[in-house]
Scaffold this motif. Structure first.
Motif, PDB file in Angstrom:
ATOM      1  N   SER A 260      79.653 -28.676  61.260  1.00 62.25           N
ATOM      2  CA  SER A 260      80.754 -28.355  61.999  1.00 62.25           C
ATOM      3  C   SER A 260      80.776 -29.721  63.099  1.00 62.25           C
ATOM      4  CB  SER A 260      80.495 -27.188  63.150  1.00 62.25           C
ATOM      5  OG  SER A 260      79.288 -27.173  63.664  1.00 62.25           O
ATOM      6  N   ILE A 261      79.953 -30.679  62.889  1.00 61.37           N
ATOM      7  CA  ILE A 261      80.216 -31.873  63.768  1.00 61.37           C
ATOM      8  C   ILE A 261      81.648 -32.420  63.631  1.00 61.37           C
ATOM      9  CG2 ILE A 261      79.374 -34.215  64.175  1.00 61.37           C
ATOM     10  CD1 ILE A 261      76.632 -33.484  63.371  1.00 61.37           C
ATOM     11  N   GLY A 262      82.267 -32.707  64.815  1.00 61.75           N
ATOM     12  CA  GLY A 262      83.712 -33.135  64.805  1.00 61.75           C
ATOM     13  C   GLY A 262      84.757 -32.270  64.816  1.00 61.75           C
ATOM     14  N   LYS A 263      84.451 -30.988  64.388  1.00 57.94           N
ATOM     15  CA  LYS A 263      85.302 -29.863  64.193  1.00 57.94           C
ATOM     16  C   LYS A 263      85.373 -28.897  65.236  1.00 57.94           C
ATOM     17  CE  LYS A 263      84.453 -30.366  59.290  1.00 57.94           C
ATOM     18  NZ  LYS A 263      84.118 -29.468  58.121  1.00 57.94           N
ATOM     19  N   LEU A 264      84.417 -28.871  66.165  1.00 55.37           N
ATOM     20  CA  LEU A 264      84.339 -27.897  67.471  1.00 55.37           C
ATOM     21  C   LEU A 264      84.774 -28.696  68.651  1.00 55.37           C
ATOM     22  CD1 LEU A 264      80.777 -26.442  66.575  1.00 55.37           C
ATOM     23  CD2 LEU A 264      82.934 -25.485  65.786  1.00 55.37           C
ATOM     24  N   THR A 265      85.402 -27.692  69.436  1.00 50.14           N
ATOM     25  CA  THR A 265      85.837 -27.970  70.793  1.00 50.14           C
ATOM     26  C   THR A 265      84.670 -28.224  71.678  1.00 50.14           C
ATOM     27  OG1 THR A 265      85.925 -25.803  71.305  1.00 50.14           O
ATOM     28  CG2 THR A 265      87.882 -26.672  70.515  1.00 50.14           C
ATOM     29  N   PRO A 266      84.705 -28.901  72.513  1.00 48.61           N
ATOM     30  CA  PRO A 266      83.188 -29.088  73.457  1.00 48.61           C
ATOM     31  C   PRO A 266      82.961 -27.990  73.935  1.00 48.61           C
ATOM     32  CG  PRO A 266      84.923 -30.693  74.226  1.00 48.61           C
ATOM     33  CD  PRO A 266      85.689 -29.731  72.998  1.00 48.61           C
ATOM     34  N   ALA A 267      83.767 -26.784  74.513  1.00 44.23           N
ATOM     35  CA  ALA A 267      82.962 -25.518  74.680  1.00 44.23           C
ATOM     36  C   ALA A 267      82.215 -24.933  73.442  1.00 44.23           C
ATOM     37  CB  ALA A 267      83.934 -24.552  75.048  1.00 44.23           C
ATOM     38  N   GLU A 268      82.871 -24.897  72.352  1.00 42.22           N
ATOM     39  CA  GLU A 268      82.320 -24.387  71.031  1.00 42.22           C
ATOM     40  C   GLU A 268      80.595 -25.164  70.740  1.00 42.22           C
ATOM     41  OE1 GLU A 268      86.048 -22.821  68.859  1.00 42.22           O
ATOM     42  OE2 GLU A 268      85.400 -24.664  68.341  1.00 42.22           O
ATOM     43  N   GLU A 269      80.836 -26.571  71.044  1.00 38.40           N
ATOM     44  CA  GLU A 269      79.760 -27.277  70.687  1.00 38.40           C
ATOM     45  C   GLU A 269      78.578 -26.779  71.841  1.00 38.40           C
ATOM     46  OE1 GLU A 269      80.880 -31.281  70.732  1.00 38.40           O
ATOM     47  OE2 GLU A 269      81.866 -31.186  68.871  1.00 38.40           O
ATOM     48  N   ASP A 270      79.042 -26.632  72.857  1.00 33.13           N
ATOM     49  CA  ASP A 270      77.951 -26.304  74.063  1.00 33.13           C
ATOM     50  C   ASP A 270      77.431 -24.931  73.657  1.00 33.13           C
ATOM     51  OD1 ASP A 270      76.926 -26.964  76.658  1.00 33.13           O
ATOM     52  OD2 ASP A 270      77.917 -24.916  77.258  1.00 33.13           O
ATOM     53  N   ASN A 271      78.319 -24.144  73.392  1.00 40.01           N
ATOM     54  CA  ASN A 271      77.758 -22.785  72.861  1.00 40.01           C
ATOM     55  C   ASN A 271      76.691 -22.658  72.049  1.00 40.01           C
ATOM     56  OD1 ASN A 271      79.152 -21.595  75.045  1.00 40.01           O
ATOM     57  ND2 ASN A 271      80.966 -21.020  73.552  1.00 40.01           N
ATOM     58  N   ILE A 272      77.046 -23.228  70.620  1.00 42.68           N
ATOM     59  CA  ILE A 272      76.331 -23.563  69.485  1.00 42.68           C
ATOM     60  C   ILE A 272      74.888 -24.173  70.082  1.00 42.68           C
ATOM     61  CG2 ILE A 272      77.021 -25.464  68.713  1.00 42.68           C
ATOM     62  CD1 ILE A 272      76.329 -24.278  65.944  1.00 42.68           C
ATOM     63  N   TRP A 273      74.914 -25.185  70.893  1.00 41.14           N
ATOM     64  CA  TRP A 273      73.702 -26.081  71.313  1.00 41.14           C
ATOM     65  C   TRP A 273      72.783 -24.876  72.138  1.00 41.14           C
ATOM     66  CZ3 TRP A 273      70.738 -29.619  69.795  1.00 41.14           C
ATOM     67  CH2 TRP A 273      71.237 -30.627  68.945  1.00 41.14           C
ATOM     68  N   GLN A 274      73.394 -24.261  72.992  1.00 42.99           N
ATOM     69  CA  GLN A 274      72.783 -23.249  73.632  1.00 42.99           C
ATOM     70  C   GLN A 274      71.912 -22.233  72.783  1.00 42.99           C
ATOM     71  OE1 GLN A 274      72.110 -23.196  76.956  1.00 42.99           O
ATOM     72  NE2 GLN A 274      73.690 -24.906  77.244  1.00 42.99           N
ATOM     73  N   VAL A 275      72.375 -21.738  71.565  1.00 43.54           N
ATOM     74  CA  VAL A 275      71.735 -20.941  70.821  1.00 43.54           C
ATOM     75  C   VAL A 275      70.945 -21.820  70.269  1.00 43.54           C
ATOM     76  CG1 VAL A 275      71.954 -19.658  68.681  1.00 43.54           C
ATOM     77  CG2 VAL A 275      73.947 -19.752  70.435  1.00 43.54           C
ATOM     78  N   ILE A 276      70.930 -22.957  69.904  1.00 38.87           N
ATOM     79  CA  ILE A 276      69.933 -23.982  69.031  1.00 38.87           C
ATOM     80  C   ILE A 276      68.751 -24.005  70.032  1.00 38.87           C
ATOM     81  CG2 ILE A 276      69.552 -26.104  68.211  1.00 38.87           C
ATOM     82  CD1 ILE A 276      72.298 -26.173  66.781  1.00 38.87           C
TER      83      ILE A 276
END
Length: 264
Positions: free
Chosen positions: A142-158
């Motif tokens: 999903s790199i380059g396909k997510l909004t900054p908020a979505e990327e931040d959320n997934i990184w919090q889970v990681i």
């Protein structure tokens, strides 16, 4: 006249009946006297027999019979239950051998508990690794396909899953330390059992050691494979991030979260 005749007949009948009753009574008395004589004769016979030596032996016969019956019953019960149990040997060698068997039992119990704890910890660690691998692969696609908020959320889970993996690894190290101590104790107890002559306890302990080591080694391979896949996933992530960075303008790199560029 007729009445006089009837009275005569009645009188003669009464006399005849009275005589008959008298004869019956005399006969009964004679029978009674004969019965009493027989009873007295039997008593005299019994007294004579009781005073004889033969009778004394006959009187002791029931007691002898009862004692023989008791002895036979006890003897038969002893024969039914074989006397395999011998008197315990309380020599120093026997006591040391018994103590070594107790030590091996305790050591085997300690080994089984620590092995179970370590296997469970390694299993949970491998599951946490596979969960982290799945999250990072999802992020790579999903790199380059997510909004900054979505990327931040997934990184919090990681990041949260990485903390979980670190905690599981520490748990594995703690249980592994106990397990190694159990291995050493079992080896020493097996050697002590062998030196004391308890070969069976020594063989059983060595068998338990082999089983425990094989189980731990098997689950270790699974966790090592998971660690290898996680390392491959991280390398793929770094490569994918480099390709993505080279495909965009240098000014757009400010939009890339700092966590993307960080190597763990």
């Amino acid at each position: 006249m007729q009445a006089f005749r009837n009275c005569g007949l009645c009188a003669s009948g009464s006399l005849l009946k009275g005589r008959t009753d008298f004869l019956v009574a005399r006969r009964n008395m004679a029978v009674l006297r004969r019965s009493a004589a027989c009873v007295q004769l039997l008593k005299d016979k019994v007294n004579v027999l009781c005073s004889s030596p033969v009778h004394q032996r006959l009187l002791r016969l029931p007691e002898v019979t009862r004692s023989n019956a008791v002895a036979f019953s006890v003897g038969s019960s002893l024969c039914a239950v074989p006397f395999t149990q011998q008197v315990e040997n309380l020599s120093h060698e026997s006591l040391i051998r018994r103590a070594s068997c107790l030590v091996t039992d305790s050591a085997n119990t300690y080994l089984s508990q620590t092995t179970l704890a370590l296997v469970d910890a390694l299993t949970q660690y491998a599951k946490a690794l596979h969960t982290l691998i799945a999250l990072q692969k999802r992020y790579i696609t999903s790199i380059g396909k997510l909004t900054p908020a979505e990327e931040d959320n997934i990184w919090q889970v990681i990041i949260g899953q990485r903390v979980e993996v670190s905690d599981r690894l520490e748990e594995c190290k703690r249980f592994e330390s106990n397990w190694i101590n159990a291995i050493h104790i079992c080896e020493l107890s097996a050697e002590a059992a062998y030196n004391s002559g308890a070969e069976h306890a020594c063989t059983a302990t060595k068998t338990n050691l082999q089983v425990a080591q094989s189980k731990v080694e098997e689950i270790r391979k699974i966790s090592k494979e998971a660690e290898k896949k996680l390392a491959e996933t991280k390398a793929e992530e770094i490569q994918r991030m480099a390709e993505y960075a080279s495909s965009i303008d240098i000014n757009d790199l400010e939009d890339i979260p700092e966590a993307y560029l960080r190597e763990d």
